[in-house]
Design a protein around this motif. Structure first.
Motif, mmCIF file in Angstrom:
data_model
loop_
_atom_site.group_PDB
_atom_site.id
_atom_site.type_symbol
_atom_site.label_atom_id
_atom_site.label_comp_id
_atom_site.label_asym_id
_atom_site.label_seq_id
_atom_site.Cartn_x
_atom_site.Cartn_y
_atom_site.Cartn_z
ATOM 1 N N ASP A 222 -1.697 4.709 -8.371
ATOM 2 C CA ASP A 222 -1.640 6.162 -8.276
ATOM 3 C C ASP A 222 -0.486 6.428 -9.103
ATOM 4 O O ASP A 222 0.750 5.923 -9.223
ATOM 5 N N VAL A 223 -0.704 7.481 -9.870
ATOM 6 C CA VAL A 223 0.408 7.647 -11.007
ATOM 7 C C VAL A 223 1.727 8.431 -10.209
ATOM 8 O O VAL A 223 2.684 8.140 -10.849
ATOM 9 N N ARG A 224 1.692 8.748 -8.824
ATOM 10 C CA ARG A 224 2.966 9.088 -8.386
ATOM 11 C C ARG A 224 3.705 7.833 -8.030
ATOM 12 O O ARG A 224 5.037 8.038 -7.682
ATOM 13 N N ARG A 225 3.180 6.750 -7.954
ATOM 14 C CA ARG A 225 4.002 5.326 -7.850
ATOM 15 C C ARG A 225 4.695 4.819 -9.042
ATOM 16 O O ARG A 225 5.312 3.901 -9.178
ATOM 17 N N ILE A 226 4.316 5.635 -10.366
ATOM 18 C CA ILE A 226 4.910 5.251 -11.485
ATOM 19 C C ILE A 226 6.603 5.451 -11.554
ATOM 20 O O ILE A 226 6.927 6.696 -11.227
ATOM 21 N N TYR B 246 2.004 -1.345 -14.919
ATOM 22 C CA TYR B 246 0.915 -0.467 -14.430
ATOM 23 C C TYR B 246 -0.388 -0.889 -14.511
ATOM 24 O O TYR B 246 -0.759 -1.661 -15.793
ATOM 25 N N VAL B 247 -1.052 -0.852 -13.609
ATOM 26 C CA VAL B 247 -2.841 -1.574 -13.735
ATOM 27 C C VAL B 247 -3.594 -0.273 -13.591
ATOM 28 O O VAL B 247 -3.203 0.468 -12.838
ATOM 29 N N GLY C 299 0.764 -1.171 0.025
ATOM 30 C CA GLY C 299 -0.095 0.047 0.123
ATOM 31 C C GLY C 299 0.769 1.221 0.057
ATOM 32 O O GLY C 299 1.890 1.131 -0.600
ATOM 33 N N ASP C 300 0.421 2.221 0.910
ATOM 34 C CA ASP C 300 1.045 3.498 0.815
ATOM 35 C C ASP C 300 2.336 3.472 1.866
ATOM 36 O O ASP C 300 1.862 3.072 2.980
ATOM 37 N N VAL D 261 5.957 -0.869 -6.245
ATOM 38 C CA VAL D 261 4.995 -1.385 -5.158
ATOM 39 C C VAL D 261 5.701 -1.407 -4.075
ATOM 40 O O VAL D 261 6.974 -1.767 -3.741
ATOM 41 N N VAL D 262 5.175 -0.711 -2.848
ATOM 42 C CA VAL D 262 5.685 -0.386 -1.791
ATOM 43 C C VAL D 262 5.050 -1.035 -0.574
ATOM 44 O O VAL D 262 3.864 -1.243 -0.716
#
Lengths: 275, 306
Positions: free
Chosen positions: A43-47, A38-39, A27-28, A62-63
């Motif tokens: 969240d685009v910030r995770r790209i 990408y699915v 998750g975050d 993934v974090v």
């Protein structure tokens, strides 16, 4: 698996998103686990743009989810917990409490709940300080303590309550249910020191830890009746807590940490609690 | 019970009370032998231990000590002792009213029959004698320990006739009885004293000399006519009760032969025993010692002794 992980795996796991320790849930957070394609909805910030450039497809980082837990505990330190066959039950209770607060990491908070109040916020970040916060009175006021817990603890708190529960009369079942609905509750019921055998025979003098005195004759009939009553009492207490949606375990005099682990279906190794 | 040394008894009882209080206080004092438990009320409810056993042992100790204290106080108990050398005079009314048939076959026959049974059941060694009285009193059988001889003399009792001289009969019995020993007078009558000495005076004299008079009034409540006369045979019950009370005896009413027989049998049981003070020092001392030994052994066998 640790007690902390077990708490997080629990169905009603408490979540306080923040800069705590990473959990097993993705998750975050900040702890990187892997890259994946990408699915839609990510969240685009995770790209991860560098990885996207390398692969030619959108890649998401993934974090692990970061969660700060609130670990609260109630420990009956009344004289009735200071008896035992080989050592006081309270020693085992304190071991369980240390293990409980020892499960705290990062920004987890540790709170002792007593009839007089809870650990002050300034001390909640240090398990050691929380351990030192005790009730002013020798007597365990179970009603006030449970009500304090309900009033003072944030929703979702993981609450551990350790005691022999002699003071828990039927009228408190509603309070237990209210706590069970609000928190992730675990009860450790101190096993009677004479659960495995009444070490009395003939004419005996018995003194109560919290007062009371008797001289009586104890024979086989009395021993059998006592054993049966002790077992029934423990079963009844476990059932009452379970009905109130509490996780339950038995506090054994020999090992408090193992008793706590047992409530979570875990076992203790030298290196710590394991699944 | 009387004691020879009341001061010893008082001091001893104070000692026993102090012992009981001290015992309880010491028992409640915390000792290394005490076992601690979380919750005594729960233990008592769960195990339901027999709390009466230690209490009974404690009570046994205290009782045994009390018995020892009594033992050294010189106690004397008044106990019933069988009479082996008693003297009993039976005074039988032979006035005209005794021929009345309201008691089957007649009052006189019923009285004679009951007297016979009484003498037969008297303990060996008890001397019995018969006095009959009407207008005057006469000895039919002097005191004799040979019961059969006295029973044989019953046949010499004259047929009912004449007045009722109760006082004379009692006076004659008083003269014939020995000066000492266990002495009793039984008076069987159906009438009212109407001649001779005042029976109350004689009864009081007898009472003063520790000779009780047991009076038995014979006859039905309606009474009956004295055969050959128009006179009614009545009983002065108050007077008979008064003679008995004045002498330390008792009064009984017999309305038929069975009741008369029962009354005399009851008197037989009363007159065949006497109450004597017996020195019970040894008994109490031995009882106390046995009680202490018993308490010690019992306590020892069930796990504890003081």
């Amino acid at each position: 698996m640790t007690i902390r992980e077990a708490l997080l795996r629990a169905r009603r796991r408490p979540r306080h998103l923040g800069a705590g320790s990473p959990t097993i849930y993705r998750g975050d957070g900040y702890e990187f686990v892997e890259l994946r394609a990408y699915v839609s909805g990510d969240d685009v910030r995770r790209i991860d743009w560098a990885a996207t450039a390398r692969s030619g497809e959108l890649q998401t980082r993934v974090v692990l989810e970061d969660v700060a837990l609130t670990l609260a505990a109630i420990l009956d330190e009344s004289p009735s917990m200071r008896v035992g066959r080989r050592r006081p039950l309270l020693d085992a209770g304190r071991e369980a409490l240390q293990t409980w607060f020892g499960a705290a990491t990062g920004e987890d908070r540790c709170i002792r709940v007593t009839a007089d109040g809870v650990t002050p916020p300034a001390l909640q970040r240090t398990p050691h300080a929380a351990l030192g916060f005790t009730a002013r009175s020798d007597r365990f006021d179970v009603t006030r303590t449970l009500r304090t817990a309900r009033a003072a603890l944030p929703r979702g708190t993981a609450l551990l309550a350790i005691g022999d529960w002699y003071e828990l009369d039927e009228s408190l079942d509603r309070e237990l249910s209210a706590l069970g609905a609000r928190f992730d509750c675990t009860a450790l019921i101190a096993r009677d020191p004479w659960y495995d055998g009444l070490p009395l025979g003939g004419l005996v003098r018995l003194r109560g830890a919290e007062g009371g005195y008797t001289r009586a004759y104890v024979g086989p009939r009395e021993r059998a009746a006592f054993m049966e009553a002790v077992r029934r009492r423990e079963e009844r207490l476990l059932r009452r807590f379970e009905l109130a949606n509490w996780r339950t375990g038995v506090l054994r005099e020999a090992d408090g940490a193992q008793s706590l682990a047992g409530a979570f279906g875990l076992r203790v190794r030298l290196s710590g609690v394991e699944g | 019970m009387i004691v020879d040394h009341p001061v010893r008894l008082l001091l001893g009882l104070v000692g026993v009370v102090l012992f009981a209080l001290l015992y309880d206080r010491l028992a409640r004092r915390m000792t290394a032998r005490d076992l601690a438990y979380s919750n005594v009320p729960f233990f008592l409810e769960a195990a339901q231990p027999r709390q009466w056993i230690p209490r009974a042992l404690q009570a046994l100790w205290i009782l045994a000590l009390g018995a020892l204290v009594l033992g050294i106080s010189g106690p004397h108990l008044t106990v019933p002792v069988p009479v082996r050398d008693g003297s009993v005079f039976i005074c039988i009314d032979t006035s005209g009213s005794m021929s009345s048939t309201d008691v089957f076959p007649t009052r006189a026959q019923a009285a004679k029959s009951a007297a016979r049974a009484f003498i037969e059941e008297s303990p060996q060694g008890t001397k019995t004698g018969i006095i009959s009285f009407a207008g005057a009193a006469s000895v039919i059988a002097p005191l004799n320990s040979d019961h059969q001889a006295v029973i044989g003399a019953l046949d010499q009792i004259p047929l009912p006739d004449g007045a009722t001289a109760i006082g004379d009969a009692l006076k004659l019995a008083a003269q014939m009885l020995p000066a000492t020993g266990h002495r009793v007078v039984i008076l069987i009558t159906d009438g009212v004293n109407n001649t001779g000495n005042d029976p109350m005076e004689i009864a009081q004299w007898l009472g003063a000399h520790h000779i009780p008079v047991y009076t038995v009034g014979i006859g039905t409540p309606n009474g009956g006519l004295i055969p050959g006369t128009n006179e009614e045979a009545t009983i002065d019950e108050n007077a008979l009760r008064g003679y008995a009370d004045a002498s330390g005896g008792a009064y009984a009413r017999a309305e038929n032969a069975t009741q008369l027989h029962d009354a005399l049998a009851r008197l037989g049981r009363i007159t065949s025993v006497t109450h004597k003070p017996v020195d019970a020092s040894l008994g109490f001392a031995v009882g106390g010692a046995v009680g202490m030994l018993l308490a010690f052994l019992t306590g020892f066998s069930v796990g504890r002794y003081p």
